[in-house]
Design an enzyme around this catalytic site. Structure first.
Site, PDB file in Angstrom:
ATOM      1  N   ARG A  12      57.363 -53.250 -13.603  1.00  0.00           N
ATOM      2  CA  ARG A  12      57.558 -54.542 -14.271  1.00  0.00           C
ATOM      3  C   ARG A  12      57.936 -55.669 -13.302  1.00  0.00           C
ATOM      4  O   ARG A  12      57.920 -56.835 -13.653  1.00  0.00           O
ATOM      5  CB  ARG A  12      58.635 -54.401 -15.368  1.00  0.00           C
ATOM      6  CG  ARG A  12      58.129 -53.646 -16.590  1.00  0.00           C
ATOM      7  CD  ARG A  12      59.260 -53.215 -17.503  1.00  0.00           C
ATOM      8  NE  ARG A  12      59.971 -52.031 -17.006  1.00  0.00           N
ATOM      9  CZ  ARG A  12      61.011 -51.474 -17.605  1.00  0.00           C
ATOM     10  NH1 ARG A  12      61.484 -51.994 -18.721  1.00  0.00           N
ATOM     11  NH2 ARG A  12      61.586 -50.394 -17.092  1.00  0.00           N
ATOM     12  N   TYR A 362      63.481 -84.246  21.175  1.00  0.00           N
ATOM     13  CA  TYR A 362      63.245 -82.804  21.201  1.00  0.00           C
ATOM     14  C   TYR A 362      63.870 -82.208  22.465  1.00  0.00           C
ATOM     15  O   TYR A 362      63.603 -82.681  23.583  1.00  0.00           O
ATOM     16  CB  TYR A 362      61.744 -82.477  21.171  1.00  0.00           C
ATOM     17  CG  TYR A 362      61.510 -80.996  21.390  1.00  0.00           C
ATOM     18  CD1 TYR A 362      61.917 -80.074  20.438  1.00  0.00           C
ATOM     19  CD2 TYR A 362      60.953 -80.517  22.574  1.00  0.00           C
ATOM     20  CE1 TYR A 362      61.758 -78.714  20.640  1.00  0.00           C
ATOM     21  CE2 TYR A 362      60.798 -79.149  22.791  1.00  0.00           C
ATOM     22  CZ  TYR A 362      61.205 -78.254  21.817  1.00  0.00           C
ATOM     23  OH  TYR A 362      61.069 -76.910  22.026  1.00  0.00           O
TER      24      TYR A 362
HETATM   25  C1  UD1 Z   1      67.389 -45.425 -17.571  1.00  0.00           C
HETATM   26  C2  UD1 Z   1      68.035 -44.459 -18.573  1.00  0.00           C
HETATM   27  C3  UD1 Z   1      68.476 -45.254 -19.795  1.00  0.00           C
HETATM   28  C4  UD1 Z   1      69.428 -46.340 -19.380  1.00  0.00           C
HETATM   29  C5  UD1 Z   1      68.817 -47.226 -18.289  1.00  0.00           C
HETATM   30  C6  UD1 Z   1      69.861 -48.180 -17.732  1.00  0.00           C
HETATM   31  C7  UD1 Z   1      66.960 -42.267 -18.347  1.00  0.00           C
HETATM   32  C8  UD1 Z   1      65.955 -41.346 -18.921  1.00  0.00           C
HETATM   33  N1  UD1 Z   1      67.100 -43.434 -18.962  1.00  0.00           N
HETATM   34  O1  UD1 Z   1      66.237 -45.939 -18.193  1.00  0.00           O
HETATM   35  O2  UD1 Z   1      69.114 -44.400 -20.727  1.00  0.00           O
HETATM   36  O3  UD1 Z   1      69.773 -47.143 -20.498  1.00  0.00           O
HETATM   37  O4  UD1 Z   1      68.326 -46.420 -17.194  1.00  0.00           O
HETATM   38  O5  UD1 Z   1      69.329 -49.094 -16.826  1.00  0.00           O
HETATM   39  O6  UD1 Z   1      67.635 -41.925 -17.413  1.00  0.00           O
HETATM   40  N2  UD1 Z   1      64.064 -43.327 -10.842  1.00  0.00           N
HETATM   41  C9  UD1 Z   1      63.753 -42.420  -9.859  1.00  0.00           C
HETATM   42  N3  UD1 Z   1      62.821 -41.470 -10.121  1.00  0.00           N
HETATM   43  C10 UD1 Z   1      62.182 -41.360 -11.312  1.00  0.00           C
HETATM   44  C11 UD1 Z   1      62.511 -42.290 -12.321  1.00  0.00           C
HETATM   45  C12 UD1 Z   1      63.468 -43.274 -12.056  1.00  0.00           C
HETATM   46  O7  UD1 Z   1      64.292 -42.481  -8.768  1.00  0.00           O
HETATM   47  O8  UD1 Z   1      61.363 -40.461 -11.447  1.00  0.00           O
HETATM   48  C13 UD1 Z   1      65.074 -44.367 -10.553  1.00  0.00           C
HETATM   49  C14 UD1 Z   1      64.498 -45.753 -10.577  1.00  0.00           C
HETATM   50  O9  UD1 Z   1      64.080 -46.150  -9.296  1.00  0.00           O
HETATM   51  C15 UD1 Z   1      65.686 -46.586 -11.049  1.00  0.00           C
HETATM   52  C16 UD1 Z   1      66.501 -45.623 -11.891  1.00  0.00           C
HETATM   53  O10 UD1 Z   1      66.070 -44.320 -11.546  1.00  0.00           O
HETATM   54  O11 UD1 Z   1      66.480 -47.047  -9.985  1.00  0.00           O
HETATM   55  C17 UD1 Z   1      66.299 -45.872 -13.376  1.00  0.00           C
HETATM   56  O12 UD1 Z   1      64.958 -45.675 -13.693  1.00  0.00           O
HETATM   57  P1  UD1 Z   1      64.196 -46.548 -14.766  1.00  0.00           P
HETATM   58  O13 UD1 Z   1      62.784 -46.090 -14.858  1.00  0.00           O
HETATM   59  O14 UD1 Z   1      64.438 -47.984 -14.525  1.00  0.00           O
HETATM   60  O15 UD1 Z   1      64.948 -46.064 -16.078  1.00  0.00           O
HETATM   61  P2  UD1 Z   1      65.099 -46.831 -17.431  1.00  0.00           P
HETATM   62  O16 UD1 Z   1      63.856 -46.688 -18.209  1.00  0.00           O
HETATM   63  O17 UD1 Z   1      65.601 -48.189 -17.192  1.00  0.00           O
HETATM   64 CA    CA Z   2      66.001 -49.495 -15.303  1.00  0.00          CA
END
Ligand code: UD1
Ligand code: CA
Length: 457
Positions: A12, A362
């Site tokens: 996003r 300069y």
């Molecule tokens: C996640 C939480 C959600 C919470 C939100 C808060 C889960 C399933 N959901 O959702 O409950 O409200 O954060 O901001 O945990 N990342 C990895 N590897 C992956 C997936 C994600 O390293 O395979 C990292 C991303 O880089 C990021 C963080 O984990 O820094 C959160 O991932 P993101 O996909 O943003 O999770 P949300 O959908 O926001």
């Molecule tokens: Ca997030």
């Protein structure tokens, strides 16, 4: 110990770069998180990297350890990748997200304390959000105990109405975390291994799960797009500005002032609107910065004025006036009681105390002594088309208007250079150099040639 999740792509953001290396006030998102953990005494941080891991490694270098998540199969899967660092360890681990830069060390500390005091297996930081869309929701039972976390995409209509959200920040008992990760599955809408599901697993095995609800929901603002990036930027910026104001710095208009992290500013300095002071800069006391000035990794002394100017990787002494409209480029060292006036550019040069360079000049690759006067339009001709050469101007020298100093060249102490000269040879001490053709007046030339410029009616 802390584990920071930073492997996600951050679709996003619509960016070629890793989401967590976008910056707020001069510091990447992931560094804000790592620093918050560091300043509450957490010594070891493991960063889970994947998408554009080169960039994440580049900004954190050897400060942290890395675990690689080749495919981003969810937050639970991400934590599994840090397994080698967790295996065999006792005590608790803090799990943070690389995209939640507003979290404070205060909150992390309180959460750890609460977790330990209540002997929880897992403790999650939560907050009530007016608009909880997109976040995981905290589902509680009739006794207000946490039952589980349900992701927005998996939530029922009733669950979507829950305003209490999951921050994505937790404290886990290491052993119970490892045990519950082994039981995760990806039977959900997104087909991912959710870290959030570990809570239900831990409860199922008789563990205790706690929640710390924080009053300032801003702290757990997750950054998923550029709109949230700018909102978080606003919050961090105002934290920094308030810190400076409380330490005795006057900001005429905080809304139009940007100060990066780790900038030092002395008492009674006044900052006018439209100024941007970047990371690593140090400004003394009683100085005036702005309006409309940009200071990058530079040191400014006491009682100095920087007006409508740009200063990059340079040093400016005390009681000196810079601008309006001056440009100090990297490697410039300006002394005390100096005047660098309008439309003056200085590059990689030393300017001694009490020297005046008032307008349209300069100076490049030069060493200018003290109490020197450079007239309007002096140009140090430092580049011969191939090499950059050095010019030296001694103490008390006077260089007239519109002089070219063809480098390498030296003007010795107490020497004068006549206006309009092009200097190619050393000017000795106490002498005057004139290097221009003599003036010739042709008397009566205009009338003789019929060249009078009479205004036509
Ligand atoms: C996640 C939480 C959600 C919470 C939100 C808060 C889960 C399933 N959901 O959702 O409950 O409200 O954060 O901001 O945990 N990342 C990895 N590897 C992956 C997936 C994600 O390293 O395979 C990292 C991303 O880089 C990021 C963080 O984990 O820094 C959160 O991932 P993101 O996909 O943003 O999770 P949300 O959908 O926001
Ligand atoms: Ca997030």
């Amino acid at each position: 110990m802390a584990v920071v999740l930073a492997a996600g792509e951050g679709k996003r953001m619509k960016s070629k770069n890793s989401k967590v290396v976008h910056k707020i006030c001069g510091k990447t998102l992931v560094e804000w998180v790592v620093d918050a953990a560091g300043s509450c005494g957490i010594k070891e941080s493991v960063i889970v990297v994947g998408h554009r891991q080169d960039q994440v490694r580049e900004c954190l270098k050897e400060r942290v350890s890395y675990a690689v998540q080749e495919k981003q199969l969810g937050t639970g899967h991400a934590v599994m990748q840090a397994g080698e660092y967790l295996e065999g360890k006792e005590g608790h681990v803090i799990i943070l997200c690389g995209d939640t830069p507003l979290i404070t060390s205060d909150t992390i500390e309180k959460t750890i304390k609460y977790h330990i005091e209540n002997k929880y297996s897992a403790t999650v930081i939560t907050a009530d959000f007016e608009n909880p869309a997109g976040y995981g929701r905290i589902v509680r039972d009739e006794n207000n105990n946490v039952l589980k976390i349900v992701e927005d995409k998996d939530a029922s209509v009733e669950e979507k109405c829950i305003k209490e959200i999951n921050s994505g920040i937790y404290c886990f008992n290491i052993k119970e975390l490892i045990r519950s990760l082994k039981e995760l599955n990806n039977n959900n809408v997104q087909g991912e291994y959710y870290l959030t599901d570990t809570l239900e697993i831990i409860l199922g095995k008789g563990g205790k799960v706690g929640a710390v609800k924080i009053s300032d929901p801003d702290e757990i603002l997750g950054i998923n797009d550029r709109v949230q990036l700018s909102r978080a930027g606003e919050i961090i910026r105002s934290r920094i500005l308030e810190m400076h104001m409380k330490a005795g710095v006057t900001l005429i208009d905080p809304k139009s002032t940007c100060i990066d992290h780790s900038v030092k500013i002395g008492m009674d300095t006044v900052i006018y609107p439209g100024s941007y002071i970047e990371a690593g800069s140090i400004i003394g006391e009683d100085s005036i910065i702005g309006p409309n000035s940009r200071i990058v990794r530079s040191t400014i002394g006491n009682g100095t004025e920087i007006n409508n100017s740009v200063i990059i990787e340079s040093t400016v002494g005390d009681n000196t006036h810079i601008g309006p409209f001056a440009y100090l480029r990297p490697g410039s060292k300006i002394g005390n009681n100096v005047k660098i006036g309008d439309f003056v550019e200085v590059k990689k040069s030393i300017i001694g105390d009490d020297t005046k360079v008032s307008h349209l000049t300069y100076i490049g690759d030069a060493e200018v002594g003290s109490n020197v006067n450079l007239g309007c339009g002096v140009v140090v001709v430092n580049y011969d088309g191939k090499n950059k050469n050095k010019t030296v101007i001694g103490d008390n020298a006077f260089v007239g208007c519109n002089v070219n100093l063809i480098s390498p060249v030296t003007v010795k102490d107490n020497a004068y250079v006549a206006a309009g000269s092009t200097i190619t040879e050393e000017v000795p001490e106490n002498s005057l150099a004139i290097a221009r053709s003599r003036q010739v007046n042709k008397e009566g030339w205009v009338t003789k040639k019929g060249m009078q410029r009479v205004k036509k009616k």
